[in-house]
Design an enzyme around this catalytic site. Structure first.
Site, PDB file in Angstrom:
ATOM      1  N   ARG A  30      23.203   6.038   7.408  1.00  0.00           N
ATOM      2  CA  ARG A  30      22.673   7.344   7.790  1.00  0.00           C
ATOM      3  C   ARG A  30      21.179   7.243   8.101  1.00  0.00           C
ATOM      4  NH1 ARG A  30      26.840  10.347   7.952  1.00  0.00           N
ATOM      5  NH2 ARG A  30      28.420  10.186   6.342  1.00  0.00           N
ATOM      6  N   ASP A  31      20.763   7.931   9.158  1.00  0.00           N
ATOM      7  CA  ASP A  31      19.350   8.001   9.532  1.00  0.00           C
ATOM      8  C   ASP A  31      18.613   8.815   8.469  1.00  0.00           C
ATOM      9  OD1 ASP A  31      16.861   9.036  10.921  1.00  0.00           O
ATOM     10  OD2 ASP A  31      17.716   7.839  12.540  1.00  0.00           O
ATOM     11  N   ILE A  32      17.419   8.388   8.083  1.00  0.00           N
ATOM     12  CA  ILE A  32      16.671   9.119   7.049  1.00  0.00           C
ATOM     13  C   ILE A  32      16.008  10.381   7.588  1.00  0.00           C
ATOM     14  CG2 ILE A  32      16.306   7.071   5.625  1.00  0.00           C
ATOM     15  CD1 ILE A  32      13.376   7.073   6.679  1.00  0.00           C
ATOM     16  N   ASN A  87      17.550   3.559  22.154  1.00  0.00           N
ATOM     17  CA  ASN A  87      16.167   3.685  22.615  1.00  0.00           C
ATOM     18  C   ASN A  87      15.618   2.271  22.762  1.00  0.00           C
ATOM     19  OD1 ASN A  87      16.305   6.501  22.360  1.00  0.00           O
ATOM     20  ND2 ASN A  87      15.670   6.410  20.228  1.00  0.00           N
ATOM     21  N   GLU A  95      11.380   2.943  17.797  1.00  0.00           N
ATOM     22  CA  GLU A  95      10.399   2.907  16.708  1.00  0.00           C
ATOM     23  C   GLU A  95      10.565   1.687  15.822  1.00  0.00           C
ATOM     24  OE1 GLU A  95      10.760   6.677  14.701  1.00  0.00           O
ATOM     25  OE2 GLU A  95      10.080   7.784  16.450  1.00  0.00           O
ATOM     26  N   VAL A  96      11.794   1.217  15.646  1.00  0.00           N
ATOM     27  CA  VAL A  96      12.064   0.003  14.878  1.00  0.00           C
ATOM     28  C   VAL A  96      12.589  -1.030  15.871  1.00  0.00           C
ATOM     29  CG1 VAL A  96      13.439  -1.039  13.032  1.00  0.00           C
ATOM     30  CG2 VAL A  96      12.571   1.310  12.775  1.00  0.00           C
ATOM     31  N   HIS A 100      19.317  -0.850  17.678  1.00  0.00           N
ATOM     32  CA  HIS A 100      20.201   0.029  16.915  1.00  0.00           C
ATOM     33  C   HIS A 100      20.732   1.136  17.814  1.00  0.00           C
ATOM     34  CE1 HIS A 100      16.031   1.435  16.480  1.00  0.00           C
ATOM     35  NE2 HIS A 100      16.494   2.668  16.312  1.00  0.00           N
ATOM     36  N   HIS A 102      22.225   4.923  17.936  1.00  0.00           N
ATOM     37  CA  HIS A 102      22.279   6.186  17.211  1.00  0.00           C
ATOM     38  C   HIS A 102      23.606   6.856  17.552  1.00  0.00           C
ATOM     39  CE1 HIS A 102      17.829   6.536  16.384  1.00  0.00           C
ATOM     40  NE2 HIS A 102      17.812   5.671  17.391  1.00  0.00           N
TER      41      HIS A 102
END
Length: 115
Positions: A30-32, A87, A95-96, A100, A102
């Site tokens: 899960r995304d924080i 992304n 951002e990371v 990944h 989403h």
């Protein structure tokens, strides 16, 4: 493993995450900072900087796609639909820098890109 990579550290168990799906080659958690009722990140366990690097490893790319579909199904998103977003790069909003996907859904999401 890249010791400076947040997601590599999650794969290694050094940083906790709410895991919802795991295969020998992928991890989904899960995304924080969720942007919808369902917002899960799906990563390859091996480090690939972005989707361009992932594309050079077709097996890993297929595994991420299959895991993303399994997450969408398990989360009940396949009936009404969902988004699968990669992304890539700073202009793409990455951002990371560990590729990944989403998996986002659970409500109408509106336009894909703000005008």
């Amino acid at each position: 493993m890249d010791n400076d990579c947040l997601f590599c550290r999650i794969v290694a168990g050094e940083i906790p995450a709410t895991v919802v799906h795991e295969t020998p080659t992928t991890l989904a958690f899960r995304d924080i900072d969720p942007k919808a009722p369902v917002h899960v990140l799906v990563i390859p366990k091996t480090h690939h900087r972005d989707v361009v690097a992932l594309a050079a490893d077709p097996g890993a790319a297929a595994d991420v796609l299959a895991a993303s579909a399994a997450v969408a199904e398990a989360e009940g998103l396949t009936g009404d639909g969902f988004r699968l977003i990669f992304n890539t790069g700073s202009h793409g909003g990455q951002e990371v820098f560990h590729v990944h996907a989403h998996v986002v859904g659970g409500r109408p999401l509106g336009p894909m890109v703000a005008r």
